[in-house]
Structure formats: C-alpha cells, structure tokens
Design a protein around this motif. Structure first.
Motif, PDB file in Angstrom:
ATOM      1  N   ILE A  16       0.855  -1.166   0.000  1.00 42.11           N
ATOM      2  CA  ILE A  16       0.000   0.000   0.000  1.00 42.11           C
ATOM      3  C   ILE A  16       0.901   1.229   0.000  1.00 42.11           C
ATOM      4  CG2 ILE A  16      -1.734   1.225   1.347  1.00 42.11           C
ATOM      5  CD1 ILE A  16      -2.493  -1.510   2.519  1.00 42.11           C
ATOM      6  N   GLU A  18       2.832   4.489   0.784  1.00 46.03           N
ATOM      7  CA  GLU A  18       3.197   5.021   2.094  1.00 46.03           C
ATOM      8  C   GLU A  18       2.254   6.145   2.529  1.00 46.03           C
ATOM      9  OE1 GLU A  18       5.383   3.640   3.947  1.00 46.03           O
ATOM     10  OE2 GLU A  18       5.119   5.067   5.584  1.00 46.03           O
ATOM     11  N   VAL A  21      -0.884   4.630   3.877  1.00 48.40           N
ATOM     12  CA  VAL A  21      -0.670   4.058   5.210  1.00 48.40           C
ATOM     13  C   VAL A  21      -0.720   5.142   6.280  1.00 48.40           C
ATOM     14  CG1 VAL A  21       0.979   2.881   6.704  1.00 48.40           C
ATOM     15  CG2 VAL A  21       0.676   2.120   4.358  1.00 48.40           C
ATOM     16  N   ALA A  22      -0.120   6.274   5.970  1.00 47.77           N
ATOM     17  CA  ALA A  22      -0.067   7.362   6.951  1.00 47.77           C
ATOM     18  C   ALA A  22      -1.455   7.930   7.239  1.00 47.77           C
ATOM     19  CB  ALA A  22       0.863   8.465   6.451  1.00 47.77           C
ATOM     20  N   PRO A  25      -4.592   5.517   9.930  1.00 46.22           N
ATOM     21  CA  PRO A  25      -4.926   5.774  11.333  1.00 46.22           C
ATOM     22  C   PRO A  25      -5.926   6.916  11.498  1.00 46.22           C
ATOM     23  CG  PRO A  25      -2.570   5.470  11.093  1.00 46.22           C
ATOM     24  CD  PRO A  25      -3.139   5.557   9.707  1.00 46.22           C
ATOM     25  N   LEU A  26      -5.847   7.876  10.591  1.00 48.74           N
ATOM     26  CA  LEU A  26      -6.760   9.014  10.632  1.00 48.74           C
ATOM     27  C   LEU A  26      -8.189   8.553  10.356  1.00 48.74           C
ATOM     28  CD1 LEU A  26      -5.697  11.849  11.115  1.00 48.74           C
ATOM     29  CD2 LEU A  26      -5.864  12.268   8.670  1.00 48.74           C
ATOM     30  N   ARG A  29      -9.555   6.518  13.269  1.00 49.90           N
ATOM     31  CA  ARG A  29     -10.020   7.324  14.392  1.00 49.90           C
ATOM     32  C   ARG A  29     -11.418   7.872  14.136  1.00 49.90           C
ATOM     33  NH1 ARG A  29      -5.820  11.486  15.859  1.00 49.90           N
ATOM     34  NH2 ARG A  29      -4.977   9.761  17.076  1.00 49.90           N
ATOM     35  N   ARG A  86      -6.964  -4.473  10.925  1.00 42.95           N
ATOM     36  CA  ARG A  86      -6.210  -5.646  10.525  1.00 42.95           C
ATOM     37  C   ARG A  86      -5.044  -5.247   9.623  1.00 42.95           C
ATOM     38  NH1 ARG A  86      -6.502  -9.186   6.437  1.00 42.95           N
ATOM     39  NH2 ARG A  86      -8.212  -8.011   5.514  1.00 42.95           N
ATOM     40  N   GLU A  87      -5.318  -4.356   8.691  1.00 44.48           N
ATOM     41  CA  GLU A  87      -4.273  -3.923   7.760  1.00 44.48           C
ATOM     42  C   GLU A  87      -3.119  -3.258   8.501  1.00 44.48           C
ATOM     43  OE1 GLU A  87      -2.857  -4.469   4.385  1.00 44.48           O
ATOM     44  OE2 GLU A  87      -5.042  -4.593   4.310  1.00 44.48           O
ATOM     45  N   LEU A  88      -3.456  -2.488   9.526  1.00 43.53           N
ATOM     46  CA  LEU A  88      -2.427  -1.790  10.295  1.00 43.53           C
ATOM     47  C   LEU A  88      -1.763  -2.703  11.323  1.00 43.53           C
ATOM     48  CD1 LEU A  88      -4.122   1.679  10.937  1.00 43.53           C
ATOM     49  CD2 LEU A  88      -2.076   1.252   9.580  1.00 43.53           C
ATOM     50  N   GLY A  89      -2.306  -3.878  11.489  1.00 39.41           N
ATOM     51  CA  GLY A  89      -1.708  -4.793  12.454  1.00 39.41           C
ATOM     52  C   GLY A  89      -2.120  -4.510  13.879  1.00 39.41           C
ATOM     53  N   LEU A  90      -3.290  -3.903  14.052  1.00 35.95           N
ATOM     54  CA  LEU A  90      -3.718  -3.515  15.393  1.00 35.95           C
ATOM     55  C   LEU A  90      -4.608  -4.564  16.039  1.00 35.95           C
ATOM     56  CD1 LEU A  90      -4.449   0.236  14.703  1.00 35.95           C
ATOM     57  CD2 LEU A  90      -2.340  -0.856  15.433  1.00 35.95           C
ATOM     58  N   GLN A  92      -3.444  -7.324  16.774  1.00 34.66           N
ATOM     59  CA  GLN A  92      -2.569  -7.991  17.726  1.00 34.66           C
ATOM     60  C   GLN A  92      -2.023  -6.961  18.716  1.00 34.66           C
ATOM     61  OE1 GLN A  92       1.509  -9.059  16.054  1.00 34.66           O
ATOM     62  NE2 GLN A  92       0.374  -8.748  14.174  1.00 34.66           N
ATOM     63  N   ASP A  93      -1.430  -7.467  19.772  1.00 40.33           N
ATOM     64  CA  ASP A  93      -0.939  -6.608  20.837  1.00 40.33           C
ATOM     65  C   ASP A  93       0.544  -6.306  20.614  1.00 40.33           C
ATOM     66  OD1 ASP A  93      -1.832  -5.430  23.371  1.00 40.33           O
ATOM     67  OD2 ASP A  93      -0.135  -6.564  24.170  1.00 40.33           O
ATOM     68  N   ARG A 117      -5.253   1.289  21.319  1.00 36.44           N
ATOM     69  CA  ARG A 117      -5.098   0.921  19.920  1.00 36.44           C
ATOM     70  C   ARG A 117      -4.139  -0.240  19.715  1.00 36.44           C
ATOM     71  NH1 ARG A 117      -8.844   3.472  18.369  1.00 36.44           N
ATOM     72  NH2 ARG A 117      -8.983   5.636  17.666  1.00 36.44           N
TER      73      ARG A 117
END
Lengths: 241, 241
Positions: A16, A18, A21-22, A25-26, A29, A86-90, A92-93, A117
DNA sequence: CCATCTTTGTGCACGCGTTCACAAAGACAT
DNA sequence: ATGTCTTTGTGAACGCGTGCACAAAGATGG
C-alpha cells in the motif's frame, strides 16, 4: 507531522502506498468515533470531511485495501474498522518500551492513546539509578542495565526513544541489537540504523520552526501590501571573514 | 511528521518548496553543531550525511535560498546558519503560548529546544482552576479566562494545543479569534480553521500505528520466507492471524 | 598564466501522490 | 422489471519531489 520521514525507499511489490498508510490511522479514528455513536454506514464524502481529507483521495486509499464499499450506500462502519485495524496490524498486541523517563517520557507513559489501539507499555527504562523502582503511570521504572533482558523477555519489537539527544544513538543501537526493529524517536538527532529497521521521528522544535517560516511569510505579505519594497537585503550582522 | 500535513494547497510561485522548508530546520541543527565545534566550512556531502539526506537534494534545497556556496570549497558554516535562520524567521523572537498543562504540556514547557531557537514560552494556560498560579518550568500557569488577554498583550501568533481531544476545537477557535495564526496541535483531533491559519499536528498514536504496519509487514515477509525455505527462523512469539 | 582538481548549481527524467471526472454498480421506488 | 438516483471505484492527467549526471566556477599548485 510531526515530522519527517525516514523509512525504506518506497513501497514495493504488493504494498500500500506510504502516503495511504499514513492516513489509515486518521480514518480509523474517525470511524471509531462513528462506531461509538452507533452509526451503521458512512459515505466517502462524510468520512473524508471527518478525517479532513479529499473524498476522492479517501476512496482511492480504500481501493488499495479492497472493495469494501457499497455503491449508492457507502461503507459499513464496523466492517471498515475491522479491515483497517487488521491492515495496520492492530488486531494484535504490540508491547512497547519507552526509554528516557523525563518529562516527555512520563507524558508518553501516561498517554491513553497507546493502550486503546493495540499498544501496551511493556516497560519504562531510564539511565538514572534514582528513577529505578519509581512508579510512573502505574509502572515501575527500570534501569538501563535491564534493557536487553526486558526486550528479549517481552518480545518487544517497537521502542520509543525519549532521551536527551546525546544518549539517543547509543540507546538506539542497544535497542536494535536486542531485537527492536521499529523506533519512534523524540530526541532531536538523526539516528543511523541498519537496513530493515524503521525509524520515525517526532521533532517538536522542527514543527515550530516550520510554523515560524509560514508565519513570517504571512507577515511579509502583509508588509508588502502596504509598502512595495522588496525584503531582499542582506543583513551583515554576521558576516564571514 | 511526523505526521500529517495541513497547510495551504501548494507552494507559491516565488516560494520555497514545502519539502525544502521542512528540511531547513534539519540543516540548521547540523550546522549549529558544526558551528559549536568551530568548523569554518562544510561540503554538501558532509552536511548531507550529518542531516541524513542526499547531497544532491541538499544542494537543490540551498539553491532555492540563493547561491551561498563556493565551488571547490563548500559552504561557510556561520553564513549559512545566518541565512537559514533568517529564511525560517528565527532571527526574531516568537512568543508562544501552550494551552493544556497536563503531562504533555508540562513536558513541552520544559523542553529546551524552544528557547534555543527563537521561541519564547510567553504563557502556560490551563482550564483547571487548581492549576492556576502553580509554577511549571518556572512559569506560573494561568487560567483559560485570561487567554484572550494574554494573546493580545504579548502579540502571540503561535499557539500550542496540548489539551484533551474534546477541548481542542474550542481552544483552537478562541486562539484564532484572539489573533493566533499558527497552531501546533498535539490533541488527537482534526482541527478546522479558517483560511490563513496554519495547523501542524503531531500525533503520537498515529506514528505508532504506522510503525505497527511496517512491523507487521516485516513479520509477514519473514513468515513467508521461512515457509518457503524451512522451519529455520526464530520462533515468532506473536504470530499474525 | 595555465592546468588540474574539487565542489557547487542545475537541467532533465522519472516516479509517486493528488485530483478530476465518469462509467459501473447497486439501492430503491414504482 | 424497469428506471432513477446515489455513491463507489478507477483511468488518466497533472504537478511536485527526488536523484542522476554534468557543465560551470573557483581554488590550488606549478
């Protein structure tokens, strides 16, 4: 932005972009806020407004993830929250260590945005022996000597550096040697790291300086509006020999 | 930015590219370090290495400021420090207010990087009456009621928001109404401001999420590699779903 | 004064990111 | 079922930023 960029050349192969990706998260939220208000679906126009971006950009961003929308309706909020997480890997811990528990380190430890998060503060580390054992944000500070063991025991792969500039590079090297592969750097220094290690930096001073530049430009335009004389002069206050 | 960007559409005709402006503080920091070591001149190659950028990029950046180098020699450190400082508007003093004196606000107030670069903390402002009068970083905290007067009396044009997310937009509007035209936002919210007001945001949570994305991708590549080769790699303590 | 060497300044090409604009897809009403 | 209306997903064009590669500029030495 905080800041600057310092990762690998570009997103390769299947990745994806860059820039996308940045922004994820926006979006996440904004979607979470909608989810808490039990809003079932949202259009690209609405979500873009909430995230402060262009709606076409948002749609293109989502298109990299897949076709998760329904034409004529919009996007299912819950589904999209899950997909982006899931895409951001969130899902998992991520255990995180913070090194350098001064004012900033303490602020970070207390920052609620981490735990909510998928991030968990696994340890606080400081070089000052007087800090050892003191609780900050409910966690006892540990001495730098323990750094390698802590990283290893907790499987930490993300480190936050909030030390003075002078200590940052050394701390960085110890983190990397111990197995950390992603670093968030608050120290005002350029960190050099081996390939495969990602560094993002947050530099308060740089952000302010960028604002000052624009502020000055605004003031200059105002002055130009009144007086039609170029501000081009060289002030010989500090002239080289 | 490390984060997101939120300024005017594009660089104006005579202006310096935004990407260049964002790097100038980086060069300035490297140059200041050289200056303190009494290094008289520096080549683009050396300076680029110190700032962590490409040397061609650095030369192009400087070319927007003017021809300040000497071929065959390099750049005069002191002269360049002055030119960049002037370009960034750091030769004048910028009074700054910090709103929201929690952990983060206190950390910012104590941050030395401000004063050293032309910024002066003019006031600390918090909504909690219990905070009023308490000294933080040697400055007495003032109540939000005083906000407009403080801005006006000190001619403040740059404001830092370090409040909880819920209060940020309201604080922002009061700052703008009082005359602030540049805002550095640490609250995890999208601020909406009128044209002519610059906002930069620093979002700790977003930075970590971007790192998590890359971290997950690295883990995925590893898993893929070891799946093809064999069960050789180190045991991943945290296996992505 | 000329030759050589170092380093700047920049023309150029390339790739990424943004934005426009629209066809395709699906919901919904009749 | 058919038509209309809404909204997505994306092809294409454009602009910005980056990095290469080199000619021009100036220092240095003979």
């Amino acid at each position: 932005m905080a800041t600057g960029r310092n990762h690998r050349p570009a997103t390769r192969s299947r990745g994806i972009p860059e820039a996308t990706v940045a922004r994820l998260p926006l979006y996440l939220r904004a979607l979470t806020a909608l989810s808490e208000r039990s809003v079932p679906t949202v259009s690209s126009e609405e979500l873009a407004a909430a995230a402060g971006v262009n709606s076409a950009k948002l749609r293109k961003d989502f298109s990299y993830l897949g076709s998760y929308g329904t034409r004529g309706v919009g996007y299912d909020v819950e589904y999209l929250v899950y997909q982006i997480s899931r895409e951001l890997g969130l899902t998992q811990d991520w255990p995180v260590v913070i090194v350098g528990i001064g004012n900033l380190g303490a602020a970070l430890a207390n920052y609620g945005g981490f735990a909510s998060r998928g991030f968990r503060v696994a340890a606080l580390i400081d070089a000052d022996p007087a800090m050892a054992g003191k609780p900050v944000a409910g966690i006892a500070v540990q001495h730098t000597d323990e750094l390698e063991r802590i990283i290893s025991d907790n499987g930490v792969s993300i480190g936050v550096i909030a030390t003075p500039a002078g200590a940052a590079q050394q701390v960085c090297e110890r983190l990397v040697a111990a197995g950390v592969t992603s670093i968030l750097n608050f120290a005002p220094t350029v960190l050099s790291v081996p390939d495969g290690v990602d560094v993002r930096k947050v530099d308060l001073s740089i952000e302010l300086q960028i604002l000052a530049f624009h502020e000055q430009r605004k003031a200059g335009e105002e002055a130009e509006a009144s007086a039609r004389k170029g501000p081009d002069g060289d002030m010989p206050a500090v002239m080289p020999a």
